[in-house]
Design a protein around this motif. Structure first.
Motif, PDB file in Angstrom:
ATOM      1  N   ASN A 126      25.165  32.771  53.327  1.00 20.28           N
ATOM      2  CA  ASN A 126      25.384  34.376  53.078  1.00 20.28           C
ATOM      3  C   ASN A 126      26.755  34.834  53.700  1.00 20.28           C
ATOM      4  O   ASN A 126      27.468  35.836  53.296  1.00 20.28           O
ATOM      5  CB  ASN A 126      24.190  35.020  54.222  1.00 20.28           C
ATOM      6  CG  ASN A 126      23.068  34.966  53.191  1.00 20.28           C
ATOM      7  OD1 ASN A 126      22.986  34.472  52.256  1.00 20.28           O
ATOM      8  ND2 ASN A 126      21.869  35.014  53.915  1.00 20.28           N
ATOM      9  N   GLN A 127      27.425  34.238  54.527  1.00 19.68           N
ATOM     10  CA  GLN A 127      28.788  34.509  54.972  1.00 19.68           C
ATOM     11  C   GLN A 127      29.941  34.558  53.891  1.00 19.68           C
ATOM     12  O   GLN A 127      31.067  35.095  54.087  1.00 19.68           O
ATOM     13  CB  GLN A 127      29.245  33.564  56.242  1.00 19.68           C
ATOM     14  CG  GLN A 127      29.576  32.194  55.914  1.00 19.68           C
ATOM     15  CD  GLN A 127      29.993  31.474  57.187  1.00 19.68           C
ATOM     16  OE1 GLN A 127      30.760  32.001  57.990  1.00 19.68           O
ATOM     17  NE2 GLN A 127      29.610  30.251  57.197  1.00 19.68           N
ATOM     18  N   TYR A 128      29.491  33.872  52.976  1.00 29.06           N
ATOM     19  CA  TYR A 128      30.588  33.964  51.625  1.00 29.06           C
ATOM     20  C   TYR A 128      30.363  35.031  50.633  1.00 29.06           C
ATOM     21  O   TYR A 128      30.635  34.983  49.720  1.00 29.06           O
ATOM     22  CB  TYR A 128      30.331  32.473  50.975  1.00 29.06           C
ATOM     23  CG  TYR A 128      30.753  31.448  51.748  1.00 29.06           C
ATOM     24  CD1 TYR A 128      32.082  31.455  52.643  1.00 29.06           C
ATOM     25  CD2 TYR A 128      29.777  30.481  52.068  1.00 29.06           C
ATOM     26  CE1 TYR A 128      32.474  30.219  53.238  1.00 29.06           C
ATOM     27  CE2 TYR A 128      30.118  29.305  53.000  1.00 29.06           C
ATOM     28  CZ  TYR A 128      31.399  29.499  53.642  1.00 29.06           C
ATOM     29  OH  TYR A 128      31.854  28.267  54.344  1.00 29.06           O
TER      30      TYR A 128
ATOM     31  N   TYR B  80      23.741  30.565  56.569  1.00 29.87           N
ATOM     32  CA  TYR B  80      25.244  30.065  56.446  1.00 29.87           C
ATOM     33  C   TYR B  80      25.770  30.421  55.457  1.00 29.87           C
ATOM     34  O   TYR B  80      27.155  30.777  55.347  1.00 29.87           O
ATOM     35  CB  TYR B  80      25.110  28.439  56.684  1.00 29.87           C
ATOM     36  CG  TYR B  80      26.689  27.847  56.486  1.00 29.87           C
ATOM     37  CD1 TYR B  80      27.667  27.920  57.535  1.00 29.87           C
ATOM     38  CD2 TYR B  80      27.071  27.268  55.487  1.00 29.87           C
ATOM     39  CE1 TYR B  80      28.734  27.412  57.307  1.00 29.87           C
ATOM     40  CE2 TYR B  80      28.383  26.766  55.017  1.00 29.87           C
ATOM     41  CZ  TYR B  80      29.199  26.793  56.306  1.00 29.87           C
ATOM     42  OH  TYR B  80      30.377  26.218  55.995  1.00 29.87           O
TER      43      TYR B  80
ATOM     44  N   TYR C 187      27.018  37.371  65.030  1.00 32.62           N
ATOM     45  CA  TYR C 187      25.949  37.443  64.161  1.00 32.62           C
ATOM     46  C   TYR C 187      25.657  38.523  63.405  1.00 32.62           C
ATOM     47  O   TYR C 187      25.462  38.455  62.117  1.00 32.62           O
ATOM     48  CB  TYR C 187      24.662  36.973  64.951  1.00 32.62           C
ATOM     49  CG  TYR C 187      23.422  36.726  64.035  1.00 32.62           C
ATOM     50  CD1 TYR C 187      23.351  35.457  63.469  1.00 32.62           C
ATOM     51  CD2 TYR C 187      22.420  37.649  64.008  1.00 32.62           C
ATOM     52  CE1 TYR C 187      22.055  35.263  62.529  1.00 32.62           C
ATOM     53  CE2 TYR C 187      21.251  37.377  63.031  1.00 32.62           C
ATOM     54  CZ  TYR C 187      21.188  36.153  62.400  1.00 32.62           C
ATOM     55  OH  TYR C 187      20.314  35.881  61.554  1.00 32.62           O
TER      56      TYR C 187
ATOM     57  N   GLY D  42      28.100  38.779  60.598  1.00 28.76           N
ATOM     58  CA  GLY D  42      28.069  37.780  59.369  1.00 28.76           C
ATOM     59  C   GLY D  42      28.248  36.247  59.879  1.00 28.76           C
ATOM     60  O   GLY D  42      28.218  35.671  58.707  1.00 28.76           O
ATOM     61  N   LYS D  43      28.571  35.952  61.041  1.00 22.66           N
ATOM     62  CA  LYS D  43      28.699  34.603  61.500  1.00 22.66           C
ATOM     63  C   LYS D  43      27.310  33.904  61.526  1.00 22.66           C
ATOM     64  O   LYS D  43      26.409  34.530  61.768  1.00 22.66           O
ATOM     65  CB  LYS D  43      29.250  34.448  62.819  1.00 22.66           C
ATOM     66  CG  LYS D  43      29.851  33.127  63.145  1.00 22.66           C
ATOM     67  CD  LYS D  43      30.722  33.138  64.335  1.00 22.66           C
ATOM     68  CE  LYS D  43      31.349  31.853  64.663  1.00 22.66           C
ATOM     69  NZ  LYS D  43      32.242  31.912  65.609  1.00 22.66           N
ATOM     70  N   ASP D  44      27.143  32.673  60.944  1.00 22.20           N
ATOM     71  CA  ASP D  44      26.162  31.726  60.963  1.00 22.20           C
ATOM     72  C   ASP D  44      25.656  31.560  62.276  1.00 22.20           C
ATOM     73  O   ASP D  44      26.484  31.147  63.162  1.00 22.20           O
ATOM     74  CB  ASP D  44      26.282  30.610  60.090  1.00 22.20           C
ATOM     75  CG  ASP D  44      25.022  29.854  59.910  1.00 22.20           C
ATOM     76  OD1 ASP D  44      24.022  30.343  59.267  1.00 22.20           O
ATOM     77  OD2 ASP D  44      24.979  28.890  60.364  1.00 22.20           O
TER      78      ASP D  44
END
Length: 248
Positions: free
Chosen positions: A227-229, A225, A107, A110-112
């Motif tokens: 945000n990870q991009y 979710y 988390y 950066g993982k959702d």
């Protein structure tokens, strides 16, 4: 040579516990002094140290003081049986903590949260099942959801993974267009690619597309979710791009 009696300060110096702890153990009848002087000072013989060290050991093993009070009254064989059971309990706890730490690290990196393996050892359902139940609760009676569910059940896990990956590729491309207007030709071209990917799972009319756009914008889970991009405004950007596509 007569064994000396130890005062509270001696016990404190030997074991490192506080005098307040010793007094408390005395008060709850867990570890009482061997002798009391006329002035009420607590004294302990050296043999009683073994009991105190056993108490401290059991406390370190996460037994409650009430449990410890019962354990120290048992025979060594009975104690060993209880300790074997506690070992299994601690091993299970260790495995759960390792799982939580792994999820925490994912988390933070950066993982959702929807992709984390959580709640597998608690009364709460795993997150993936929570989301499925939520979708079933909200959309379960609609033809669209039934179509979506039937589609998922009919395709293989590898094909399902491939379809989701193609969606992620488009999200990454859209994220790279964050400096453009949501109505720009490039962004709208990507939205047109996104729509058929979505329609692999369900038939999307304008009303459902608007619903999805609103979900992206207002559901914090989707915001996290996306945000990870690498684009914190991607959820809002997608909302604007989808709504423009619907209304143009």
């Amino acid at each position: 040579m007569k064994k000396p009696l130890l005062a509270v300060k001696d016990i404190v110096q030997i074991t490192g516990i506080t005098s307040r702890t010793l007094h408390y153990y005395d008060r709850i009848h867990l570890y009482k002094p061997t002798h009391l002087t006329e002035k009420g000072y607590r004294l302990y013989d050296r043999s009683s140290l073994a009991k105190l060290q056993t108490i401290l050991f059991l406390k370190e093993l996460d037994f409650s003081l009430k449990e410890i009070a019962d354990i120290v009254k048992l025979s060594r064989q009975e104690q060993e049986q209880i300790l074997k059971q506690q070992r299994q309990t601690l091993l299970s706890r260790k495995q759960r903590l390792e799982s939580i730490m792994a999820a925490l690290e994912e988390y933070v990196s950066g993982k959702d949260i929807s992709q984390l393996q959580l709640f597998n050892s608690t009364s709460a359902l795993p997150l993936k099942q929570q989301y499925e139940n939520e979708a079933r609760f909200i959309y379960g009676e609609t033809e669209t959801y039934k179509e979506f569910n039937e589609t998922l059940e009919s395709i293989s896990p590898d094909e399902k993974e491939a379809r989701f990956e193609s969606m992620e590729v488009i999200f990454k491309q859209i994220a790279s267009c964050g400096d453009q207007d949501p109505a720009s030709d490039e962004v709208q071209r990507l939205i047109e690619q996104w729509k058929p990917n979505l329609m692999q799972f369900m038939t999307c009319d304008e009303e459902l597309l608007a619903c999805i756009a609103n979900t992206y914008k207002f559901d914090v889970r989707f915001k996290n979710y996306f945000n990870q991009y690498g684009n914190e405004d991607l959820a809002d950007f997608l909302y604007s791009a989808i709504m423009y596509n619907i209304n143009r």
